[in-house]
Design a protein around this motif. Structure first.
Motif, PDB file in Angstrom:
ATOM      1  N   SER A   6       0.845  -1.189   0.000  1.00 57.05           N
ATOM      2  CA  SER A   6       0.000   0.000   0.000  1.00 57.05           C
ATOM      3  C   SER A   6       0.882   1.241   0.000  1.00 57.05           C
ATOM      4  CB  SER A   6      -0.928  -0.015   1.212  1.00 57.05           C
ATOM      5  OG  SER A   6      -0.176   0.048   2.399  1.00 57.05           O
ATOM      6  N   GLY A   7       0.261   2.394  -0.085  1.00 55.82           N
ATOM      7  CA  GLY A   7       0.995   3.648  -0.128  1.00 55.82           C
ATOM      8  C   GLY A   7       1.865   3.900   1.081  1.00 55.82           C
ATOM      9  N   ASN A   8       1.532   3.264   2.219  1.00 55.09           N
ATOM     10  CA  ASN A   8       2.351   3.461   3.422  1.00 55.09           C
ATOM     11  C   ASN A   8       3.476   2.438   3.529  1.00 55.09           C
ATOM     12  OD1 ASN A   8       1.089   1.117   4.267  1.00 55.09           O
ATOM     13  ND2 ASN A   8      -0.012   2.063   5.966  1.00 55.09           N
ATOM     14  N   GLY A   9       3.642   1.608   2.486  1.00 54.34           N
ATOM     15  CA  GLY A   9       4.734   0.639   2.454  1.00 54.34           C
ATOM     16  C   GLY A   9       4.418  -0.700   3.094  1.00 54.34           C
ATOM     17  N   GLN A  10       3.194  -0.874   3.591  1.00 54.85           N
ATOM     18  CA  GLN A  10       2.810  -2.133   4.228  1.00 54.85           C
ATOM     19  C   GLN A  10       2.388  -3.151   3.167  1.00 54.85           C
ATOM     20  OE1 GLN A  10      -0.546  -1.878   6.919  1.00 54.85           O
ATOM     21  NE2 GLN A  10       0.189  -3.642   8.057  1.00 54.85           N
TER      22      GLN A  10
END
Length: 106
Positions: A20-24
């Motif tokens: 995802s955009g948060n790197g998760q």
């Protein structure tokens, strides 16, 4: 940070993770014998991720699978602490998949 598919090798096979955009990492693929098959798996995730009918929760409700139209699992989630968190994970896949770029690390 934009969402992305990370295409990589695992031994002599290929796989991908959707971040995802948060790197998760929100989805992990099976292992494929060819890079072309793994790339096809990414295309299938992009095509099917928006459709609620393509998601299947495990019996515990703490994990989910994304399936292709033919019923084959194309991605699995991590284990979540609650059913609500698993639902949030499905929503993250829906948001991320369509626009995610491919980071080819092979």
């Amino acid at each position: 940070m934009a969402a992305k598919f990370i295409l990589k090798t695992s031994g002599d096979q290929f796989m991908f993770n959707l971040q995802s955009g948060n790197g998760q990492t929100v989805l992990t693929s099976e292992r494929y014998t060819t890079k072309a098959a793994a790339t096809g798996g990414i295309a299938s995730v992009k095509k099917n991720a928006a459709d609620d009918r393509m998601y299947e929760r495990t019996a515990s409700g703490l994990r989910f699978n994304l399936k292709a139209a033919n019923g084959q699992v194309i991605g699995v989630s991590q284990n979540y602490a609650s059913e609500a968190s698993a639902k949030d994970g499905m929503d993250a896949v829906k948001r991320a998949a369509a626009e995610a770029l491919v980071d080819d690390q092979t």
